[in-house]
Design a protein around this motif. Structure first.
Motif, mmCIF file in Angstrom:
data_model
loop_
_atom_site.group_PDB
_atom_site.id
_atom_site.type_symbol
_atom_site.label_atom_id
_atom_site.label_comp_id
_atom_site.label_asym_id
_atom_site.label_seq_id
_atom_site.Cartn_x
_atom_site.Cartn_y
_atom_site.Cartn_z
ATOM 1 N N ASP A 1 5.385 50.892 -47.019
ATOM 2 C CA ASP A 1 5.406 50.179 -45.737
ATOM 3 C C ASP A 1 4.603 48.891 -45.810
ATOM 4 O O ASP A 1 4.989 47.879 -45.233
ATOM 5 N N LEU A 2 3.487 48.924 -46.533
ATOM 6 C CA LEU A 2 2.669 47.718 -46.665
ATOM 7 C C LEU A 2 3.442 46.630 -47.398
ATOM 8 O O LEU A 2 3.427 45.469 -46.991
ATOM 9 N N LEU A 3 4.134 47.010 -48.459
ATOM 10 C CA LEU A 3 4.943 46.020 -49.183
ATOM 11 C C LEU A 3 6.091 45.514 -48.326
ATOM 12 O O LEU A 3 6.436 44.337 -48.357
ATOM 13 N N LYS A 4 6.668 46.421 -47.563
ATOM 14 C CA LYS A 4 7.837 46.060 -46.756
ATOM 15 C C LYS A 4 7.446 45.230 -45.534
ATOM 16 O O LYS A 4 8.127 44.264 -45.189
ATOM 17 N N PHE A 5 6.350 45.602 -44.876
ATOM 18 C CA PHE A 5 5.994 44.958 -43.611
ATOM 19 C C PHE A 5 4.684 44.168 -43.672
ATOM 20 O O PHE A 5 4.207 43.684 -42.661
ATOM 21 N N GLY A 6 4.094 44.022 -44.852
ATOM 22 C CA GLY A 6 2.811 43.338 -44.980
ATOM 23 C C GLY A 6 2.853 41.874 -44.609
ATOM 24 O O GLY A 6 1.850 41.282 -44.257
ATOM 25 N N ILE A 7 4.013 41.286 -44.652
ATOM 26 C CA ILE A 7 4.171 39.861 -44.361
ATOM 27 C C ILE A 7 4.366 39.611 -42.853
ATOM 28 O O ILE A 7 4.504 38.475 -42.428
ATOM 29 N N GLU A 8 4.335 40.663 -42.087
ATOM 30 C CA GLU A 8 4.649 40.556 -40.659
ATOM 31 C C GLU A 8 3.761 39.546 -39.929
ATOM 32 O O GLU A 8 4.253 38.722 -39.163
ATOM 33 N N ARG A 9 2.431 39.593 -40.165
ATOM 34 C CA ARG A 9 1.530 38.681 -39.440
ATOM 35 C C ARG A 9 1.824 37.225 -39.756
ATOM 36 O O ARG A 9 1.946 36.396 -38.867
ATOM 37 N N ILE A 10 1.931 36.897 -41.045
ATOM 38 C CA ILE A 10 2.207 35.503 -41.413
ATOM 39 C C ILE A 10 3.607 35.119 -40.954
ATOM 40 O O ILE A 10 3.844 33.984 -40.543
ATOM 41 N N GLY A 11 4.527 36.059 -40.987
ATOM 42 C CA GLY A 11 5.892 35.790 -40.527
ATOM 43 C C GLY A 11 5.911 35.373 -39.068
ATOM 44 O O GLY A 11 6.586 34.404 -38.690
#
Length: 178
Positions: free
Chosen positions: A63-73
């Protein structure tokens, strides 16, 4: 009758004594078997707990790899909205300066967003060539900057915290031929 009473009492005493000798004392083998069963159950319980922990850790990492970019996104999408609004603007001779300053503000906002998330530009122009950050695509004879320094930057180098994530493409100064 007194004899019967005595016999009854003696029988009761004998059966009480008999019960004491009849209660089996657990043998060492039985105690060891019970203890082994107890340790086996604890081992199986801990193994199941560890297996569950491993599955949870694998899912969490995924999940971290999949959704880790959420904040910067989310932050970059705000900047993207500003670029899209700028592209919808009709540019005329009167509005070109306003349009240009709007695009400059949006570019500044993008740089601030990247910096907020640990992505920063490595200063390059007029700096000494560093193969850790730069890829020399050309050399240029010049006297405007010292030999081995960068005269032009085609792609700026960027790093994420301390790790280079994009090498810069640069032109390096050489001594002019006499």
């Amino acid at each position: 009758m007194a004899d019967e009473k005595n016999n009854t009492q003696n029988g009761a005493e004998a059966s009480a004594e008999g019960n004491a000798t009849v209660t089996p004392i657990k043998s060492d083998l039985e105690q060891a078997q019970e203890e082994t069963a107890k340790w086996k159950n604890e081992y199986l319980y801990l193994r199941a707990e560890f297996d569950n922990y491993k599955k949870h850790a694998i899912k969490e990492r995924s999940d971290l790899l999949k959704f880790g970019i959420e904040r910067i996104g989310r932050d970059i999408l705000e900047v993207m909205d500003n670029f899209e609004r700028a592209l919808q603007t009709k540019v005329s001779a009167e509005t070109v300066q306003t349009f240009k300053s709007g695009v400059e503000m949006t570019a500044k906002e993008l740089k601030e967003t990247l910096n907020k998330h640990g992505i920063s530009e490595v200063p390059s122009e007029n700096q000494p060539f560093n193969p850790q950050f730069h890829e020399a695509i050309s050399a240029e004879p010049t006297t405007q900057v010292p030999e081995g320094h960068i005269t032009k930057v085609f792609k700026k180098p960027y790093k994420l915290h301390d790790k280079v994530i994009r090498m810069g493409q640069v032109v390096v100064a050489t001594a002019p031929k006499a």
